[in-house]
Design an enzyme around this catalytic site. Structure first.
Site, PDB file in Angstrom:
ATOM      1  N   HIS A   5       6.345  -2.625   0.036  1.00  0.00           N
ATOM      2  CA  HIS A   5       6.235  -1.274  -0.509  1.00  0.00           C
ATOM      3  C   HIS A   5       5.335  -0.479   0.490  1.00  0.00           C
ATOM      4  CE1 HIS A   5       2.631  -3.502  -1.524  1.00  0.00           C
ATOM      5  NE2 HIS A   5       2.122  -2.414  -1.467  1.00  0.00           N
TER       6      HIS A   5
ATOM      7  N   ARG B 117      -9.959  -3.058  -0.832  1.00  0.00           N
ATOM      8  CA  ARG B 117      -9.103  -2.063   0.171  1.00  0.00           C
ATOM      9  C   ARG B 117      -9.556  -0.459  -0.218  1.00  0.00           C
ATOM     10  NH1 ARG B 117      -3.006  -0.989  -1.792  1.00  0.00           N
ATOM     11  NH2 ARG B 117      -3.736   1.103  -2.199  1.00  0.00           N
TER      12      ARG B 117
HETATM   13  C1  SIN Z   1      -1.911  -4.232  -0.943  1.00  0.00           C
HETATM   14  O1  SIN Z   1      -0.658  -4.050  -1.263  1.00  0.00           O
HETATM   15  O2  SIN Z   1      -2.653  -3.421  -0.759  1.00  0.00           O
HETATM   16  C2  SIN Z   1      -2.317  -5.682  -1.130  1.00  0.00           C
HETATM   17  C3  SIN Z   1      -1.924  -6.415   0.276  1.00  0.00           C
HETATM   18  C4  SIN Z   1      -2.518  -7.836   0.257  1.00  0.00           C
HETATM   19  O3  SIN Z   1      -3.448  -8.282  -0.580  1.00  0.00           O
HETATM   20  O4  SIN Z   1      -2.400  -8.478   1.397  1.00  0.00           O
END
Ligand code: SIN
Length: 272
Positions: A101, A263
Site C-alpha cells: 500500500h 510514525r
Molecule cells: C506502515 O504501514 O506504516 C507500517 C510499516 C511497518 O510497520 O513496517
C-alpha cells in the site's frame, strides 16, 4: 569524506539507501536537509540506524519536509495526534501495513511521506518491504501504459479502517477519494503506478468485471521482486519513504513477539 558529511549507500539499484552521518534528533542544517531530500527522491526510501530521538524530535524532523498529517483512524501518542503508534504483540489481531500500500491513499491529498522509528523489535522478523512504483509503471507494455494513463480509481478508507481500530465506529465516515491510476510525481516529474490493495476499490472508467481483473493484475504486478527491497530493522532504525513513488508491506512473521515504534506522516498534495 569529511567527518560531518552524510554518506549514502544504496541497498539495491532500484530502491532504498542507507544514510550515515546524521543525527535526526538534532535540527538539520540546510545542507543536510537538501542531501536527505535528494536521497529520498533518488532512492524512494531511505534508512537511518541508531537514532535515539523521541516523538517530539521525530515530529521536528518530519516538519522540515512539510506539514504533519493526522491519521484518520489509527491511535496516536497521547498529546501528539501527529505521532501514530505502530505496535503489535501477542494480543494483536492485525498489524499496520500488512499488505502492499501507499499510506492513506484514500485522502483527497494523500501523504507525501512517512517516517517510521522502530524502538522495540523481535529477535528476528518484522522486516518491511518497499517497492518502486516508477519501475512498476515502466515495466508495463506501451499499450497498457497508454490505457492506464487515462484512467482514474476510487481509494476507499472504509475497506481498511471500518472496525479495525475500534469495534464501535458506527456513524464514523472514513476518507474516500478518486485519483489517477498513474500519477506524476510533483518533484521528479516521473510517472508512477498509484493503485494499491489496501484502498483501491474500483477503476472508474471500466466495468466492474474489467476493473476487478485489471486491479488483480496490477496488485500482482506491484509484487514483482525486482521492483523491491527488504529492510531489516534494528533497535532505533528509522525508515523514511515517499508514498508518491513507493509502496510498502510490513511483514507479520514474528507473532507472538512484540514490535513497536512511532510514525510521523507528512502531508502531500492532490495526485495528478
Ligand atoms: C506502515 O504501514 O506504516 C507500517 C510499516 C511497518 O510497520 O513496517
Amino acid at each position: 569524506m569529511a567527518d560531518n558529511m552524510i554518506h549514502i549507500r544504496k541497498l539495491t539499484p532500484v530502491i532504498g539507501a542507507e544514510i550515515f552521518g546524521v543525527d535526526l534528533a538534532q535540527p538539520l542544517d540546510d545542507r543536510d536537509f537538501a542531501t536527505i531530500q535528494q536521497a529520498l527522491m533518488d532512492n524512494l526510501v531511505i534508512f537511518f540506524r541508531d537514532q535515539t530521538m523521541g516523538p517530539v524530535q521525530q515530529m521536528a524532523f518530519g516538519a522540515r519536509f512539510g506539514k504533519l498529517h493526522i491519521h484518520p483512524a489509527a491511535p496516536s501518542v497521547p498529546g501528539h495526534p501527529e505521532v501514530m503508534i505502530i505496535h503489535a504483540d501477542a494480543n494483536s489481531t492485525y498489524v499496520n501495513g500488512e499488505s502492499w500500500h501507499s499510506d492513506v491513499s484514500c485522502d483527497e491529498e494523500p501523504p507525501m511521506g512517512s517516517i517510521l522509528h522502530i524502538r522495540t523489535l523481535p529477535e528476528v522478523g518484522g522486516d518491511t518491504m518497499f517497492a518502486n512504483m516508477y519501475s512498476a509503471y515502466e515495466a508495463l507494455s506501451a499499450p497498457m501504459r497508454a490505457m492506464l494513463d487515462g484512467l482514474s480509481a476510487v481509494h476507499d478508507g472504509e475497506l481498511l479502517y471500518r472496525g479495525r481500530y475500534t469495534a464501535n465506529d458506527a456513524g464514523r465516515v472514513y476518507p474516500k477519494a478518486t485519483h489517477p491510476v498513474i500519477r506524476t510525481h510533483p518533484v521528479t516529474k516521473k510517472r508512477a503506478l498509484f493503485v494499491n490493495s489496501f484502498f483501491t476499490s474500483r477503476i472508474v472508467e471500466l466495468s466492474k468485471a474489467e476493473s476487478d481483473a485489471m486491479l488483480a493484475f496490477l496488485f500482482r504486478h506491484i509484487e514483482t521482486p525486482e521492483f523491491s527491497c527488504r529492510f531489516r530493522w534494528e533497535k532505533d532504525s528509522v525508515a523514511f519513504w515517499d508514498n508518491r513513488s513507493a509502496q510498502h508491506h510490513a511483514l507479520w512473521d514474528y507473532f507472538p513477539a512484540t514490535r513497536s515504534g512511532t510514525r510521523v506522516t507528512i502531508q502531500g498534495d492532490k495526485p495528478f
